[in-house]
Design an enzyme around this catalytic site. Structure first.
Site, short mmCIF file in Angstrom:
data_model
loop_
_atom_site.label_atom_id
_atom_site.label_comp_id
_atom_site.label_asym_id
_atom_site.label_seq_id
_atom_site.Cartn_x
_atom_site.Cartn_y
_atom_site.Cartn_z
N PHE A 78 35.88 30.59 36.69
CA PHE A 78 34.78 29.64 36.83
C PHE A 78 33.42 30.31 37.00
O PHE A 78 32.38 29.69 36.77
CB PHE A 78 35.03 28.70 38.04
CG PHE A 78 34.64 29.31 39.35
CD1 PHE A 78 33.32 29.27 39.81
CD2 PHE A 78 35.58 29.98 40.14
CE1 PHE A 78 32.95 29.85 41.00
CE2 PHE A 78 35.21 30.57 41.34
CZ PHE A 78 33.90 30.51 41.77
N LYS B 102 41.08 29.31 26.73
CA LYS B 102 41.38 28.37 27.82
C LYS B 102 40.31 28.60 28.88
O LYS B 102 40.44 29.49 29.72
CB LYS B 102 42.79 28.65 28.37
CG LYS B 102 43.50 27.47 29.02
CD LYS B 102 42.80 26.86 30.20
CE LYS B 102 42.90 27.69 31.45
NZ LYS B 102 42.09 27.13 32.57
N GLU C 1 38.91 25.23 34.24
CA GLU C 1 38.89 23.77 34.31
C GLU C 1 37.80 23.28 35.27
O GLU C 1 37.50 22.08 35.31
CB GLU C 1 40.28 23.24 34.74
CG GLU C 1 40.68 23.54 36.18
CD GLU C 1 41.24 24.96 36.38
OE1 GLU C 1 40.87 25.87 35.63
OE2 GLU C 1 42.04 25.14 37.32
N SER D 185 41.36 35.81 39.30
CA SER D 185 41.81 36.39 40.56
C SER D 185 42.99 37.34 40.34
O SER D 185 43.71 37.24 39.33
CB SER D 185 42.23 35.27 41.52
OG SER D 185 43.33 34.58 40.97
N CYS E 23 32.23 38.65 40.59
CA CYS E 23 33.28 39.65 40.82
C CYS E 23 32.65 40.99 41.17
O CYS E 23 33.30 41.86 41.72
CB CYS E 23 34.17 39.80 39.60
SG CYS E 23 33.31 40.54 38.22
N GLU F 202 38.99 38.71 49.60
CA GLU F 202 37.81 38.50 48.76
C GLU F 202 37.23 37.15 49.19
O GLU F 202 37.85 36.11 48.95
CB GLU F 202 38.19 38.49 47.28
CG GLU F 202 37.01 38.36 46.36
CD GLU F 202 37.39 38.35 44.88
OE1 GLU F 202 38.54 38.02 44.54
OE2 GLU F 202 36.51 38.66 44.06
P1 NAD Z 1 41.45 31.99 39.10
O1 NAD Z 1 42.39 33.14 39.02
O2 NAD Z 1 41.71 30.91 40.06
O3 NAD Z 1 41.36 31.26 37.65
C1 NAD Z 1 41.26 32.03 36.47
C2 NAD Z 1 41.95 31.26 35.34
O4 NAD Z 1 43.34 31.14 35.65
C3 NAD Z 1 41.41 29.84 35.16
O5 NAD Z 1 41.27 29.60 33.77
C4 NAD Z 1 42.47 28.97 35.79
O6 NAD Z 1 42.62 27.73 35.16
C5 NAD Z 1 43.74 29.78 35.64
N1 NAD Z 1 44.70 29.55 36.75
C6 NAD Z 1 44.38 29.19 38.03
N2 NAD Z 1 45.50 29.11 38.77
C7 NAD Z 1 46.53 29.43 37.95
C8 NAD Z 1 47.94 29.56 38.14
N3 NAD Z 1 48.51 29.31 39.31
N4 NAD Z 1 48.70 29.93 37.09
C9 NAD Z 1 48.14 30.19 35.89
N5 NAD Z 1 46.80 30.08 35.66
C10 NAD Z 1 46.01 29.72 36.67
O7 NAD Z 1 39.98 32.61 39.28
P2 NAD Z 1 38.62 31.85 39.58
O8 NAD Z 1 38.65 31.32 40.96
O9 NAD Z 1 38.30 30.94 38.46
O10 NAD Z 1 37.59 33.07 39.49
C11 NAD Z 1 37.29 33.90 40.58
C12 NAD Z 1 38.11 35.17 40.57
O11 NAD Z 1 37.93 35.86 39.34
C13 NAD Z 1 37.70 36.15 41.65
O12 NAD Z 1 38.84 36.75 42.18
C14 NAD Z 1 36.86 37.18 40.89
O13 NAD Z 1 36.79 38.45 41.48
C15 NAD Z 1 37.58 37.22 39.60
N6 NAD Z 1 36.74 37.71 38.53
C16 NAD Z 1 36.96 38.97 38.07
C17 NAD Z 1 36.16 39.51 37.08
C18 NAD Z 1 36.38 40.90 36.58
O14 NAD Z 1 35.84 41.23 35.53
N7 NAD Z 1 37.14 41.73 37.26
C19 NAD Z 1 35.12 38.73 36.54
C20 NAD Z 1 34.92 37.43 37.03
C21 NAD Z 1 35.75 36.93 38.03
#
Ligand code: NAD
Length: 507
Positions: free
Chosen positions: A159, A183, A186, A236, A291, A391
């Site tokens: 997000f 994808k 959401e 994450s 991140c 985090e």
């Molecule tokens: P998230 O892991 O909750 O969601 C990422 C994606 O996974 C979304 O598209 C979501 O729909 C999907 N998702 C969520 N729960 C799921 C599940 N149980 N099973 C399968 N898919 C699922 O992450 P977020 O909250 O959207 O973003 C923040 C996180 O992303 C932080 O941890 C941040 O550090 C990390 N991030 C990392 C980088 C990097 O380059 N290392 C860049 C941006 C964000």
């Protein structure tokens, strides 16, 4: 709390993109997209059905047959046009992003801009997807390599950068000759969809770019799908590890960029004003939801006395709706994020850290329902405390003391995460020592958020990354292609035959 669904039928719906058409999902499962400053429902996003995921992949598979052979110049020109369209729509894109995600308008433009840089890089594919050629590896024999696209690839995005991160993925996948299923998050898919509309307008043919929406079930369907060859995930660590394991088991190439706990070392010889400004921007900008946000500052030696100055600097930042002029810190993305961040602040107090600046309950006139948390500073933080171990992903800066650079480096390398880090110093020797010994992917020297420009690749160490190759840069060309080597010999009629060769040597 997070809205999950609203009965209003008049709310706009976010479309799927399948076979070049923006279509309404047939799902019964929808989620509200909510403005985090006002709680206004902006639209509803569908959680796509298995049939819709299958249709998106099938459309990518069909389009691949011709797209993979489309001239490299034709592919490049689409991205030249695309970068122009993004520039022309910058203000509109930033406004959509701010409404659904909360970050300030200038920062939203930055989000789009950092993605735009990758689009510009994609337009230079003619120089990036070159193979190699060795002349006369044996008598009359040449060997050359070609980098061929894989097929249907997929991207799953978080997000916090709903413009930049989708743009890390589909332009480079598509320009190298693949087709793509995206994808988006959401939580804020609207700016991503506007970017996809512009991509279609730029000339991406039907089926080459597809979009499905959803959560866990759709992500799992992508991981399992037999016709998807490679997956790029950003999000994450928990979800990324799941995606990596599941998709790898299904035989796919996978890269996962994941969670972080970014430390900055502040040496006592650092330029104080520059360092305080850099730390405040990197810790509290985007409400700490980057991140690459600095979430721990390690104050070395006499820099431990800088806590009051840092607090004063943090107090100068203005909290408010991202649309308002002069605002530095917008709302957190959701009520759930607000509850998690404020809960962790409570835990920090309970664990014995010193709450040097409490950003809870800021006054934001006109936006009383917004998910606002102001800059928050904890001093005397120690490993083992929840605010150090987790985090936080909010505008919370933890301050840790260290006697010298060795202790500071040891602390950072002992943390499981290795996404970003920085050192502030006037000493070249200290900076070089840090650069050499720190086990973190992105390293800044007097640069607080060292996100690499697109000719380099984003990377990460340890728990922050799975998979060998990063998104964008040179590495991503290898990620989205299969290397093929060709060894060839051509005979003309005058060539003298040397008879049968039963050895492995080329003669
Ligand atoms: P998230 O892991 O909750 O969601 C990422 C994606 O996974 C979304 O598209 C979501 O729909 C999907 N998702 C969520 N729960 C799921 C599940 N149980 N099973 C399968 N898919 C699922 O992450 P977020 O909250 O959207 O973003 C923040 C996180 O992303 C932080 O941890 C941040 O550090 C990390 N991030 C990392 C980088 C990097 O380059 N290392 C860049 C941006 C964000």
């Amino acid at each position: 709390m997070d809205a999950t669904t609203t009965p209003a039928t008049k709310v706009a719906t976010v479309k799927l993109l399948i076979g070049g058409k923006f279509v309404e999902s047939k799902t019964t499962e929808w989620r509200d997209i909510v403005n985090p400053a006002t709680q206004q429902v902006l639209a509803k996003v569908p959680f796509a059905t298995q049939d819709e995921v299958d249709a998106a992949v099938a459309s990518g598979k069909e389009a691949f047959k011709t797209w993979r052979k489309t001239a490299i110049g034709a592919r490049a020109r689409i991205f030249l046009k695309y970068q122009q369209l993004i520039r022309e729509h910058m203000g509109e894109l930033a406004a959509i992003l701010t409404a659904e995600q909360g970050k300030t308008l200038p920062d939203a433009e930055g989000d789009v801009f950092r993605g735009l840089e990758v689009v510009e890089h994609a337009a230079g594919i003619g120089n990036l997807q070159l193979g190699e050629f060795a002349n006369n590896v044996a008598g009359g024999v040449d060997t050359y390599s070609v980098l061929q696209p894989l097929g249907v690839c997929a991207g799953i995005t978080p997000f916090n950068f709903p413009a930049m991160i989708p743009l890390w993925m589909f332009p480079m996948a598509i320009v190298t000759g693949n087709t793509f299923v995206l994808k988006p998050s959401e939580q804020d898919p609207m700016v991503t969809m506007r970017l996809c509309e512009l991509a279609i307008e730029a000339g991406i043919p039907p089926g080459v770019l597809n979009v499905v929406h959803g959560g866990e079930a759709v992500v799992n369907a992508i991981c399992d799908h037999k016709d998807i060859k490679a997956i790029s995930f950003v999000g994450s660590t928990k979800v990324g590890t799941h995606v990596y394991n599941r998709a790898s088991l299904a035989g796919k190439r996978v890269q996962c960029m994941m969670g972080a706990k970014n430390h900055a070392i502040v040496m006592p010889d650092a330029n104080k004003e520059q360092t305080l400004n850099a730390l405040a921007g990197a810790a509290f900008g985007a409400a700490g939801q980057r991140c690459m946000a600095v979430s721990v500052a390690v104050l070395v030696g006499d820099a431990r006395n800088w806590v009051p100055d840092l607090v004063e600097k943090a107090k100068t930042l203005k909290v408010g709706a991202g649309t308002e002029k002069g605002v530095d810190v917008g709302p957190l993305v959701s009520c759930a994020a607000f509850d998690r961040v404020t809960g962790l602040i409570e835990r920090g107090v309970a664990d014995g850290a010193t709450l040097a600046l409490d950003g809870r309950k800021p006054t934001v006139p006109g936006y009383e329902k917004g998910n606002f948390v102001g800059p928050t500073v904890f001093a005397d933080v120690k490993p083992g405390m929840s605010i150090y171990e987790q985090e936080i992903f909010g505008p919370v800066l933890c301050l840790v003391g260290a006697d010298n650079i060795d202790d500071a480096i040891e602390l950072i390398n002992a943390n499981p995460n290795g996404n970003g880090t920085a050192i502030f110093t006037q000493s070249g020797a200290a900076a070089r020592r840090f650069q050499e010994d720190i086990d973190v992917g992105q390293v800044g020297i007097n640069v607080p958020i060292p996100v690499p420009v697109p000719m380099f690749s984003f990377t990460g160490s340890r728990a922050s990354k799975l998979g060998d190759l990063g998104p964008y840069g040179k590495q991503v060309v290898l990620f989205y292609t299969q290397t093929k080597t060709v060894t060839s010999r051509w005979f003309d009629d005058s060539t003298v035959s040397h008879g049968v060769n039963t050895t492995i040597s080329l003669k």
